[in-house]
Design an enzyme around this catalytic site. Sequence first.
Site, PDB file in Angstrom:
ATOM      1  N   ASP A   1       7.434 -16.273  -4.026  1.00 42.30           N
ATOM      2  CA  ASP A   1       6.207 -16.397  -2.920  1.00 42.30           C
ATOM      3  C   ASP A   1       5.887 -17.747  -2.502  1.00 42.30           C
ATOM      4  OD1 ASP A   1       5.932 -13.802  -5.191  1.00 42.30           O
ATOM      5  OD2 ASP A   1       4.306 -14.074  -3.442  1.00 42.30           O
TER       6      ASP A   1
ATOM      7  N   ASN B   1       6.372 -16.613  -8.668  1.00 43.19           N
ATOM      8  CA  ASN B   1       5.974 -14.984  -8.209  1.00 43.19           C
ATOM      9  C   ASN B   1       5.030 -14.595  -8.744  1.00 43.19           C
ATOM     10  OD1 ASN B   1       7.423 -13.027  -6.788  1.00 43.19           O
ATOM     11  ND2 ASN B   1       8.336 -12.526  -9.043  1.00 43.19           N
ATOM     12  N   LYS B   2       4.685 -13.265  -8.850  1.00 42.17           N
ATOM     13  CA  LYS B   2       3.771 -12.729  -9.677  1.00 42.17           C
ATOM     14  C   LYS B   2       3.535 -12.810 -10.858  1.00 42.17           C
ATOM     15  CE  LYS B   2       1.944 -10.119  -8.014  1.00 42.17           C
ATOM     16  NZ  LYS B   2       0.821 -10.431  -8.012  1.00 42.17           N
TER      17      LYS B   2
ATOM     18  N   ALA C   1       6.225 -11.197  -0.240  1.00 42.02           N
ATOM     19  CA  ALA C   1       5.454 -12.919   0.805  1.00 42.02           C
ATOM     20  C   ALA C   1       6.372 -12.342   2.049  1.00 42.02           C
ATOM     21  CB  ALA C   1       6.707 -13.836  -0.009  1.00 42.02           C
TER      22      ALA C   1
ATOM     23  N   ARG D   1      -4.497 -15.545   1.901  1.00 43.24           N
ATOM     24  CA  ARG D   1      -3.486 -15.700   0.740  1.00 43.24           C
ATOM     25  C   ARG D   1      -2.738 -16.501   0.301  1.00 43.24           C
ATOM     26  NH1 ARG D   1      -0.597 -10.308  -1.398  1.00 43.24           N
ATOM     27  NH2 ARG D   1      -1.356 -11.732  -3.480  1.00 43.24           N
TER      28      ARG D   1
HETATM   29  O1  MRU Z   1       0.591  -9.860  -4.671  1.00 44.50           O
HETATM   30  P1  MRU Z   1       1.946  -9.378  -4.522  1.00 44.50           P
HETATM   31  O2  MRU Z   1       2.138  -8.137  -4.135  1.00 44.50           O
HETATM   32  O3  MRU Z   1       1.251  -9.670  -3.032  1.00 44.50           O
HETATM   33  O4  MRU Z   1       2.633 -10.217  -5.162  1.00 44.50           O
HETATM   34  C1  MRU Z   1       4.516 -10.054  -4.334  1.00 44.50           C
HETATM   35  C2  MRU Z   1       5.304 -10.733  -5.361  1.00 44.50           C
HETATM   36  O5  MRU Z   1       4.823 -11.666  -5.746  1.00 44.50           O
HETATM   37  C3  MRU Z   1       6.861 -10.339  -4.758  1.00 44.50           C
HETATM   38  O6  MRU Z   1       7.636 -10.574  -5.513  1.00 44.50           O
HETATM   39  C4  MRU Z   1       7.052 -11.852  -3.849  1.00 44.50           C
HETATM   40  O7  MRU Z   1       6.426 -11.474  -2.598  1.00 44.50           O
HETATM   41  C5  MRU Z   1       8.062 -11.537  -2.958  1.00 44.50           C
HETATM   42  S1  MRU Z   1       8.759 -10.529  -1.759  1.00 44.50           S
HETATM   43  C6  MRU Z   1      10.297 -10.067  -1.513  1.00 44.50           C
END
Ligand code: MRU
Length: 353
Positions: A243, A253-254, A52, A95
């Site tokens: 995110d 989050n992921k 993010a 995104r």
């Molecule tokens: O799809 P991504 O790799 O962009 O997803 C990232 C995540 O879900 C992270 O945990 C989140 O962005 C926090 S990063 C400090």
Amino acid sequence: MPFESKIKTIEWLGESVKMIDQTKIPYSFETIELTKCEEVAEAIKVMIVRGAPAIGIAGAHGVTLAAIELSKKEKDKKTFLLKLKERAEFLKSTRPTAVNLMWAVDKQIETAESYGGDDIDGVVEVLKKNGVMLENQDVEINKKIGDFGAAIIPEGATILTHCNAGALATVGYGTALGVVRSAYAKDNTIRVFADETRPRQQGARLTTFELIEDGIPTTLITDGMCGYFMKNHMIDVVVVGADRIAANGDTANKIGTYTVALAAKAHNIPFYIAAPLSTIDISIKNGDEIPIEERGREEVTHINGKTICHPDVNIINPAFDVTPNEYISGIITEVGILRPDYKNSIADAMKKM
Ligand code: MRU
């Protein structure tokens, strides 16, 4: 010198932006240099840059690159700003879930609009400066998150994390891994368990890479294993990134984070989010309003270019999930650790932004 301070995930070079190509790690460590807004948009889309805060800064520099290009064609400031805003919207569309992208791009547009002079070159200059300020600020913020977060890590703890919320997901230091780094600096008996994080394997490819490079003891587990290790008293605390956080604390989050939170609750293990205030979206009341990105089928059907399933199988690939606020023990930010009731603690924290 620690790995995280040797690298900058994303860096403004004056007329171009340099970023680490995260799709190549751990096979090779390469950087690319981009000079066009469209190239930055594509890099965000295909996850050359991801995480993010990192995509937020990429978006901010993408606006500057658009401004540089437009300044060579447009002489009228009004038309220039109109076209710049179109490019900004395009960057934001790459995104949908991580709100840091919208936040940083909007900051650049505000900067461009509030520039008093009539000269377009002046706008370009303030955008360059503001982008670099946001870039530097990101590392400072992460260090503050790290220091607040270190206080909640018990001595000798094993910390479980999901995805990559490290130096590679930010400009440097990391959010969840910033907490790990600050805790490890005080107590080198702490340990990390990193979830593999299917389908893109950010945990396996990126989190283990940066932690091992920094000498922090790390064990890689597959996503389905977390309940087993929790049940066997091998995890003391969970720290993950975010995110987008809604005004009531519900956190995207992921994909897979929610499952970890459920398991943590069942085993009475504290579950923390580490994120800058720019990840909080007070315009949305709760997690139901967070847009969840759907990604392509090949991320699920293939591993390293090889198919792992019947070609006709159905695929659904949401890139994120939402953890309801009642599963979250605290949100570690640069202004301190926010606790329930999140509606109040978030509203108070946002006043300090
Ligand atoms: O799809 P991504 O790799 O962009 O997803 C990232 C995540 O879900 C992270 O945990 C989140 O962005 C926090 S990063 C400090």
